[in-house]
Design an enzyme around this catalytic site. Structure first.
Site, PDB file in Angstrom:
ATOM      1  N   HIS A  75       4.726   0.467  19.252  1.00  0.00           N
ATOM      2  CA  HIS A  75       3.741   0.967  18.284  1.00  0.00           C
ATOM      3  C   HIS A  75       3.956   2.463  18.053  1.00  0.00           C
ATOM      4  O   HIS A  75       3.005   3.260  18.077  1.00  0.00           O
ATOM      5  CB  HIS A  75       2.313   0.705  18.773  1.00  0.00           C
ATOM      6  CG  HIS A  75       1.311   0.651  17.649  1.00  0.00           C
ATOM      7  ND1 HIS A  75       0.230  -0.196  17.632  1.00  0.00           N
ATOM      8  CD2 HIS A  75       1.228   1.353  16.482  1.00  0.00           C
ATOM      9  CE1 HIS A  75      -0.480  -0.025  16.544  1.00  0.00           C
ATOM     10  NE2 HIS A  75       0.118   0.916  15.812  1.00  0.00           N
ATOM     11  N   ALA A  76       5.210   2.806  17.847  1.00  0.00           N
ATOM     12  CA  ALA A  76       5.596   4.212  17.714  1.00  0.00           C
ATOM     13  C   ALA A  76       6.022   4.579  16.304  1.00  0.00           C
ATOM     14  O   ALA A  76       6.454   5.707  16.070  1.00  0.00           O
ATOM     15  CB  ALA A  76       6.728   4.521  18.690  1.00  0.00           C
ATOM     16  N   ALA A  77       5.920   3.636  15.362  1.00  0.00           N
ATOM     17  CA  ALA A  77       6.415   3.902  14.012  1.00  0.00           C
ATOM     18  C   ALA A  77       5.723   5.102  13.368  1.00  0.00           C
ATOM     19  O   ALA A  77       6.320   5.826  12.576  1.00  0.00           O
ATOM     20  CB  ALA A  77       6.235   2.670  13.134  1.00  0.00           C
TER      21      ALA A  77
ATOM     22  N   GLU B  17      -1.613  -5.193  22.976  1.00  0.00           N
ATOM     23  CA  GLU B  17      -0.818  -4.012  23.305  1.00  0.00           C
ATOM     24  C   GLU B  17      -1.399  -3.320  24.526  1.00  0.00           C
ATOM     25  O   GLU B  17      -2.624  -3.178  24.620  1.00  0.00           O
ATOM     26  CB  GLU B  17      -0.791  -3.048  22.110  1.00  0.00           C
ATOM     27  CG  GLU B  17      -0.099  -3.642  20.896  1.00  0.00           C
ATOM     28  CD  GLU B  17      -0.051  -2.706  19.695  1.00  0.00           C
ATOM     29  OE1 GLU B  17      -0.645  -1.603  19.771  1.00  0.00           O
ATOM     30  OE2 GLU B  17       0.584  -3.057  18.686  1.00  0.00           O
TER      31      GLU B  17
ATOM     32  N   GLY C  38       0.832  -1.195   0.000  1.00  0.00           N
ATOM     33  CA  GLY C  38       0.000   0.000   0.000  1.00  0.00           C
ATOM     34  C   GLY C  38       0.866   1.244   0.000  1.00  0.00           C
ATOM     35  O   GLY C  38       1.997   1.240  -0.495  1.00  0.00           O
ATOM     36  N   ARG C  39       0.354   2.321   0.586  1.00  0.00           N
ATOM     37  CA  ARG C  39       1.115   3.566   0.629  1.00  0.00           C
ATOM     38  C   ARG C  39       2.439   3.393   1.367  1.00  0.00           C
ATOM     39  O   ARG C  39       3.492   3.814   0.903  1.00  0.00           O
ATOM     40  CB  ARG C  39       0.291   4.656   1.319  1.00  0.00           C
ATOM     41  CG  ARG C  39      -0.896   5.179   0.530  1.00  0.00           C
ATOM     42  CD  ARG C  39      -1.649   6.218   1.342  1.00  0.00           C
ATOM     43  NE  ARG C  39      -2.763   6.818   0.613  1.00  0.00           N
ATOM     44  CZ  ARG C  39      -3.975   6.301   0.546  1.00  0.00           C
ATOM     45  NH1 ARG C  39      -4.222   5.151   1.162  1.00  0.00           N
ATOM     46  NH2 ARG C  39      -4.939   6.903  -0.140  1.00  0.00           N
ATOM     47  N   ILE C  40       2.369   2.774   2.553  1.00  0.00           N
ATOM     48  CA  ILE C  40       3.578   2.646   3.368  1.00  0.00           C
ATOM     49  C   ILE C  40       4.537   1.648   2.739  1.00  0.00           C
ATOM     50  O   ILE C  40       5.751   1.880   2.690  1.00  0.00           O
ATOM     51  CB  ILE C  40       3.207   2.254   4.803  1.00  0.00           C
ATOM     52  CG1 ILE C  40       2.422   3.394   5.480  1.00  0.00           C
ATOM     53  CG2 ILE C  40       4.457   1.920   5.620  1.00  0.00           C
ATOM     54  CD1 ILE C  40       1.796   3.027   6.798  1.00  0.00           C
TER      55      ILE C  40
ATOM     56  N   THR D 152       5.703  -3.523  10.852  1.00  0.00           N
ATOM     57  CA  THR D 152       5.197  -2.235  11.328  1.00  0.00           C
ATOM     58  C   THR D 152       3.737  -2.073  10.919  1.00  0.00           C
ATOM     59  O   THR D 152       3.213  -0.960  10.934  1.00  0.00           O
ATOM     60  CB  THR D 152       6.024  -1.071  10.739  1.00  0.00           C
ATOM     61  OG1 THR D 152       6.040  -1.193   9.306  1.00  0.00           O
ATOM     62  CG2 THR D 152       7.449  -1.075  11.272  1.00  0.00           C
ATOM     63  N   SER D 153       3.098  -3.173  10.558  1.00  0.00           N
ATOM     64  CA  SER D 153       1.734  -3.116  10.026  1.00  0.00           C
ATOM     65  C   SER D 153       0.711  -3.384  11.122  1.00  0.00           C
ATOM     66  O   SER D 153       0.265  -2.463  11.804  1.00  0.00           O
ATOM     67  CB  SER D 153       1.594  -4.104   8.873  1.00  0.00           C
ATOM     68  OG  SER D 153       0.330  -3.993   8.274  1.00  0.00           O
ATOM     69  N   ARG D 154       0.335  -4.653  11.318  1.00  0.00           N
ATOM     70  CA  ARG D 154      -0.620  -5.035  12.350  1.00  0.00           C
ATOM     71  C   ARG D 154      -0.085  -6.260  13.069  1.00  0.00           C
ATOM     72  O   ARG D 154       0.462  -7.191  12.454  1.00  0.00           O
ATOM     73  CB  ARG D 154      -1.996  -5.345  11.768  1.00  0.00           C
ATOM     74  CG  ARG D 154      -2.571  -4.296  10.846  1.00  0.00           C
ATOM     75  CD  ARG D 154      -2.673  -2.921  11.473  1.00  0.00           C
ATOM     76  NE  ARG D 154      -3.693  -2.833  12.496  1.00  0.00           N
ATOM     77  CZ  ARG D 154      -3.904  -1.750  13.234  1.00  0.00           C
ATOM     78  NH1 ARG D 154      -3.143  -0.674  13.054  1.00  0.00           N
ATOM     79  NH2 ARG D 154      -4.853  -1.730  14.148  1.00  0.00           N
TER      80      ARG D 154
END
Length: 317
Positions: free
Chosen positions: A280-282, A261, A152-154, A230-232
């Site tokens: 979860h800071a990306a 989390e 996707g975008r990322i 870094t997704s889910r």
């Protein structure tokens, strides 16, 4: 009109107020902290809602007959019952175009840190050690194969940046992608597992992608390979990953997202070797927060004005 913000966490909400006040909308901050009853109470009588982490289920939508739209502060909408919203013709939107540079930067940082074993080297120097431990080899990324699960975008931004590392091949597993970018190849996820030296996950959490990285995936990976997520969190079977790292089935990994989390104290990931964990800071930068709050409020404003939202994620006939 009444716009509810489910959960707090931002320093201020001046952007939301500035965008929504001209419509006659007032903001109500409701720190529900995951309490389903508190969510139902907060949404009762609301015209629209901005949501962070608290779950919004069918009962919550039933308690809000006047709700005209809901926007998730972020990309993932796992905490929202999209079908229940669609059944009541309530549009649910996200903000998919914020934090793209931040998350892709973070994914690249995790990849490089794990591939170069930086945490191990840093700890060695701090403890008074010195010298390359040949028992923990480091492998060159240039000339190797990069694998992406999702584009996707990322994922696209990550690919743009990762190309500078000199990978010879790029394999992409994404069933929704008909034509890969120039110089890339489409491949099945297990082919990516078998052939890639570095794998970065950029897929949404769906029933089809849950635990896409499981024991079967991990045992196919190369011993020198690095995995980044870094997704889910649901994409990775965490117990299987911890076991694979302990057994040396892969070289290392970097995770910014987890199935639960904050990460539980008894998570098997905590003791796994050459595993970099971030909280979860990306997504985070000061600029990203500004973008997120502004874009979320603009989407609410569009719905309150009766306009078609830009990023609706649920549909109905």
């Amino acid at each position: 009109m009444r716009v509810v913000i489910l959960d707090d966490g931002y320093d201020h909400y001046e952007a939301e107020r500035a965008i929504l006040a001209p419509l006659g909308a007032s903001l109500v901050l409701s720190p529900c902290r995951g309490d389903a009853a508190a969510v139902r109470a907060a949404l009762a009588g609301a015209d629209a809602a901005l949501v962070r982490e608290s779950p919004v289920d069918a009962a919550a939508f039933a308690a809000a007959p006047g709700l005209r739209g809901l926007v998730r502060y972020g990309v993932g909408v796992d905490n929202i019952d999209l079908a229940a919203a669609a059944a009541r013709r309530i549009p649910v939107c996200n903000v998919p175009d914020y934090g793209v540079e931040e998350v892709s930067d973070h994914a690249l940082a995790l990849l490089l840190a794990a591939a170069r074993r930086l945490p191990m080297a840093e700890a060695r120097v701090r403890s008074g050690g010195w010298g390359v431990p040949r028992a923990a080899p480091v492998f060159r990324l240039a000339g190797g194969t990069l694998g992406l699960i999702g584009l996707g975008r990322i994922g696209s931004a990550f690919l743009r940046k990762a190309r500078a590392l000199g990978f010879a091949r790029v394999l992409i597993a994404d069933p929704g992608l008909r034509r890969p970018p120039e110089g890339c190849e489409l491949a099945d996820a297990l082919v990516v597992a078998e052939q890639a030296d570095a794998i970065s996950l950029h897929a949404p959490a769906t029933p089809a992608t849950r635990h896409i990285v499981d024991h079967a995936f991990l045992v196919r990976m190369k011993r020198n390979a690095v995995l980044v997520n870094t997704s889910r969190g649901a994409l990775v079977d965490e117990a299987a990953l911890a076991a694979a790292l302990h057994k040396g089935l892969i070289l290392g990994a970097g995770l910014d997202v987890f199935e639960v989390e904050p990460l539980p104290a008894d998570s098997p990931l905590r003791g796994a070797p050459n595993l970099i964990l971030t909280d979860h800071a990306a997504w985070y930068s000061e600029a990203a927060i500004v973008d997120l709050q502004r874009k979320a409020a603009e989407e609410i404003a569009r719905m309150l004005r009766g306009e078609v939202p830009r990023h609706q994620v649920n549909r109905w006939e």
